[in-house]
Structure formats: structure tokens, C-alpha cells
Design a protein around this motif. Structure first.
Motif: not given
Length: 546
Positions: A95-116, A539-546
Motif C-alpha cells: 500500500a505504501k509502495r504503489v504509486k499509480t494503481g489502487s491497492v486492495a485487501g481481501l476481507a470476509r464479511a466480518s467486522e474484524k476482517d474489514i477493520d484489519r 489460513k483462516p477458515e473459508a479463505m477462498q474468495a472467487g
């Protein structure tokens, strides 16, 4: 650490007339309506790294992030921050390194995941939270063990929470192609209403076909009342070899984001290959009137780097970036090529960054010439890294009659991969021949402490690996040992791949050297270093997304 330079954009080629010179005429992509602009979402660092045996260190992830940013990738999915402290740090540093593109992080549908995830993306110039939940009856019943109404509630709450952190939120319906249509419509409508700006309908298990997928996305965009308020995205797996075809079908249906990876790496049979998707649109604008912001001349460079850091070789007949992609052995093909290259090539090698291999460097070449050559190949090394690479080059030039571009690429990539390893090969002496047992005297640098051991084995490679086990004890099982030559000739550098497995964790290491036995030692030690890194990952449970 190397950084990859931008080169001027070179858009697609229109088919020339019989007598036209062979060149790439610029496409009018930049003048087209933005409605035909396709966003490239690269998940090499997240889904790609989930490939069995593929594991990258932080330094390697930053290298890949650099080349993705230089390529013009719109969104770089950097990882899954909740998975481990290592994953969190990787996403944060990318996130600090990328200058041009967007940086995405993956999160399950949980408050802890999203906040982290939000915390990891804090320093990103353009942060995106990518949250997901399963929507198919099969996944909801057996994986989530949730009722459909509860899943819809979680869609709303997770997207809303993510939107409170960032403006750019992507929501994915895991196993979307096996989801009941009416339920999928409800989930998508809720996600958009909650603030999702991108809606991803993944073919999670690679089950659908192009016609089915195009129909699904067309119907979905027509049926959801607020569909025009979000960009639709496709994320296709390659279990039936249809990932690229399905992705392009999705774009024809109105999707304007494609999720893909360099070399198509990913879970099981992998993902849609970025280079194939981009070049399909670039080469066939008549059938696929869409465009991207990708600098295609960096595709081969990106492919080689990802292959090096994951130690996953690219198959020779791989489209666009394979060794044989622009090779012609048939006499009929060669005759046609000599008369007009477009008889058997629908794109130029130069358009994807393939240069003709040539003798460019020798043992009398100096540092300045070496630095300039590396710049031509897409590398810009710091002083210390350049000095280390130059020493290895001089050694290589003394041992090889001809030094090719591919030799330099293998040398520098090997330096990038092994530069930050805790265990390194310091010295090796091998006794081999028809009368065994063969023996190896090996010195390893383990965290700055040099240790030597002599071992015997059933052949020199076995002796080397036994010596490594004695110096760095472990219980890993050797699953793969593979050797191939970088260039032609008996003095060619050897590239060796070694895969180790331990407690269900599989890693691959790579080593390059003119001496096959030295390359073997380096590859095994590289795999051992990766195994040490992977031991700290969960590897958290149900880690696969897509």
C-alpha cells in the motif's frame, strides 16, 4: 531491490495488407469512449500466492507490486490482511509502495476482517476493501451453515462497514455462477445500496461456460434496479480451461473489470491469465472493442519475474509469454515467416517485450555497460545489489562462452529471489563418478554463521541434499526436482526447481548457476527458506474468495 521502469505505451496492431511493413500501428484506444475501458484487477499477490507451492517473501511481493504498477494495472490485490501478521505487513508495505494503481485487501464479511483490512490499507493512495461471502445454496448450507436471510444481512452490514473506512468497496458473491438467480439479484442490489462500487460475480470453481456466463451477467445487469450504480467484475477460474474465454464473455455482457493473474497462477488450475486477456483485446479489436491501460511491452518481463519469485516455470507453449510463443520450427511456417511475418504471427514479439536474444555482454564489459544493459531489460538496481549482480556476471562471463539476455535475466532474478534469505549456499565441493558413494562438502551461511558438513548419497544431488539436512535439520519431503537450461549450449546456465512439503504446506524454491549441482543446492536452500517463512502463516477458515 530492483524497480521496473515504464516504457512508452504501444497499443494493438491492425492487420496489415500483404505488402505492408510488419509493425504495430497504434490503436485509437485513448480516444475511445470510457464505456469500453476495462479495469484490470490483478490478484497475483493474493489468489496467485494461494497456488500450492507458491509463496513469496515480503521483498518478492514488493518486486511484483513494482512491475504490476509499471504495467499499468488498475487494482493490485495485495493480500488477505487477517490471515497472518506477515500478510498484514505485506499488504501494508505494498500500500505504501504503489504509486499509480489502487491497492486492495481481501476481507470476509466480518467486522474484524474489514477493520484489519482498513488498517493495512491506511497508507494507500487509492485503497479498496474487497469483501465477500458465499451465496450458492451449496456453500451457504455446508460452508457457512447460514440461512439465506442471514447471508443477506451480512452482505449489507459488511459492505456498510467497509464503506465507512474507504470510498472504494468491492463486494463478491463467492460461487456466484452456482447461485440461484433471484437470490443473487437480491444480494447484488443490497450490496450496491450499502455502498459497493464494484460487484464481482466469480466463477469460483471454474464450472461455467462462456455462453452461460454472458447470459448470467446480461440478465443480472438488467434485473437489478440499481445495477447502473456499480461496475460489474468477473473472476474466473480455469478448472475447465475456460477462464480467459469466460472473462471475455463477461466483458461482452457489460462487465468492465476483469480479475486475473500473471501467468494465470492461482488455486487449483489457476485464474484467467492477465497477458492473454490483454493481448486478446489488443489483437482483436474488431471482435473485442475494448481497451485497457496495460503497457504490453512489460508483459514478458512481468511473466519472468513472477515465475522466478514463485519458482513456477512457465510452460513452453503458454500463450503470449511461453518460450515457444513466437518460435517456428515447421519448414512451411518458416518459409511463410520469411516472406511475411504476419503469415503465422498475429502479433509482434516486440509488442509483448520479447527481444531477439543476442550476444550483448562479455568478460571485458564494465559496470557502466552492465548497468545500462540491465536498464534495457527493465531492471534498475541499487548500488549494493548492482555490485552483487556484477560480481556474479563476471564469474558467469569467465565460465560461459556466450552471455545472452536470458542469462542476465536468470542471474538477476536469482539474485532478487535469494538476496534476503536467512540460509545461503556459501561453498560446495562434490565428488562424483561411476563408483559410489558420491559425496558433497557443503558450507552454508545460516544467519551469518558459516557451517560445513560432508555427506554421502546415492548420486551427487542426493549427497548435497543430505548435507543440507544435516546443517539445517527439517522433516520436509522432497516432492519435485526439475532442471532445465536457460539457453542453448553445454555451458548454459541451469535453472533448478525444488518443491518441499511439510505438514500440508508446500513450497517451491529456485536456483540458477552454470553448475547444475550448485544450482540444485541453491534451489533446495531457497525452498527451505520459503518453508520457514510459510510456517508463520495461517489460513483462516473459508479463505477462498472467487
Amino acid at each position: 531491490m530492483s524497480k521496473h521502469k515504464h516504457t512508452q505505451h504501444d497499443h494493438g496492431a491492425q492487420e496489415p495488407s500483404q505488402d505492408a511493413p510488419r509493425q504495430d500501428a497504434p490503436r485509437q484506444a485513448d480516444k475511445r469512449d470510457d464505456a469500453n475501458r476495462v479495469v484490470i484487477f490483478d490478484t497475483t499477490l493474493r489468489d496467485g500466492e494461494q497456488s500450492p507451492g507458491a509463496s513469496m517473501t515480503l521483498e518478492e511481493k514488493l518486486e511484483v507490486a513494482d512491475i504490476l504498477d509499471a504495467l499499468g494495472v488498475d487494482v493490485i490485490e495485495a493480500g488477505f490482511p487477517i490471515a497472518s501478521q506477515g500478510d498484514f505487513e505485506s499488504v501494508s508495505e505494498v500500500a505504501k509502495r504503489v504509486k499509480t494503481g489502487s491497492v486492495a485487501g481481501l476481507a470476509r464479511a466480518s467486522e474484524k476482517d474489514i477493520d484489519r483490512c482498513a488498517e493495512a490499507l491506511r497508507d494507500a493512495k487509492r485503497p479498496r476493501i474487497h469483501t465477500f461471502i458465499s451465496t450458492s445454496p451449496l456453500h451457504m448450507k455446508y460452508k457457512l451453515q447460514m440461512e439465506p436471510e442471514r447471508v443477506l444481512e451480512m452482505v449489507a452490514s459488511s459492505v456498510s462497514r467497509a464503506r465507512n473506512h474507504v470510498e472504494d468497496v468491492e463486494w463478491s458473491a463467492e460461487d456466484g455462477t452456482r447461485t440461484e438467480f433471484e437470490f443473487l439479484c437480491r444480494a447484488v442490489e443490497i450490496a450496491i445500496r450499502a455502498g459497493a462500487t464494484t460487484i464481482n460475480i466469480p466463477d469460483t470453481v471454474g464450472y461455467t461456460t462462456p455462453a452461460e456466463y454472458e447470459s448470467l451477467l446480461t440478465r443480472l445487469r438488467e434485473a437489478v434496479p440499481n445495477a447502473d450504480k456499480a461496475i460489474f467484475s468477473v473472476h474466473c477460474h480455469n478448472d475447465l480451461g475456460l477462464a480467459v474465454a469466460n472473462s471475455l464473455a463477461g466483458v461482452r455482457a457489460g462487465a468492465r473489470q476483469i480479475e486475473c493473474t500473471i501467468n494465470g497462477i492461482g488455486e487449483r488450475a489457476g485464474n484467467a491469465a492477465l497477458e492473454e486477456i490483454v493481448m486478446a483485446m489488443r489483437t482483436r479489436p474488431d471482435a473485442l472493442p475494448f481497451h485497457t491501460g496495460i503497457e504490453t511491452k512489460l508483459l514478458t518481463r512481468a511473466s519472468k519475474l513472477v515465475s522466478a519469485v514463485t519458482s513456477f516455470p512457465v510452460q513452453y507453449n503458454k500463450a503470449i509469454v511461453g518460450r515457444n510463443a513466437f518460435a517456428h520450427e515447421s519448414g512451411i511456417h518458416q518459409d511463410g515467416m520469411l516472406k511475411n511475418a504476419f503469415t503465422y504471427e498475429i502479433m509482434t514479439p516486440e509488442s509483448v517485450g520479447v527481444a531477439k536474444t543476442a550476444l550483448v555482454m562479455g568478460k571485458h564489459s564494465g559496470r557502466h555497460a552492465f548497468r545500462e544493459k540491465l536498464k534495457e531489460l527493465g531492471y534498475e538496481l541499487g548500488d549494493n545489489a548492482l555490485e552483487d549482480a556484477f560480481k556474479r556476471f563476471k564469474d558467469l562471463a569467465d565460465r560461459k562462452k556466450i552471455v545472452y539476455d536470458d542469462d542476465l535475466i536468470a542471474l538477476v532474478d536469482d539474485e532478487i529471489v535469494n538476496a534476503h534469505e536467512f540460509i545461503k549456499v556459501d561453498a560446495l565441493m562434490v565428488m562424483a563418478g561411476t563408483h559410489g558413494p558420491q559425496s558433497a562438502a557443503l558450507t552454508l551461511d545460516i544467519g551469518g554463521d558459516k557451517r560445513t558438513h560432508q555427506a554421502t548419497g546415492n548420486g551427487p544431488v542426493d549427497a548435497i541434499f543430505n548435507a543440507i539436512k544435516a546443517l539445517a535439520p527439517h522433516e520436509a519431503t522432497l516432492e519435485l526436482f526439475q532442471v532445465h537450461a536457460v539457453t542453448e549450449g553445454t555451458d548454459a546456465q541451469a535453472e533448478v526447481s525444488v518443491r518441499l512439503s511439510e505438514d500440508g504446506k508446500s513450497v517451491t524454491g529456485r536456483g540458477a548457476d552454470p553448475d547444475t549441482l550448485v544450482a540444485s543446492a541453491r534451489a533446495y536452500v531457497s525452498a527451505l527458506n520459503r518453508l520457514m517463512t510459510k510456517r508463520g502463516k495461517t489460513k483462516p477458515e473459508a479463505m477462498q474468495a472467487g
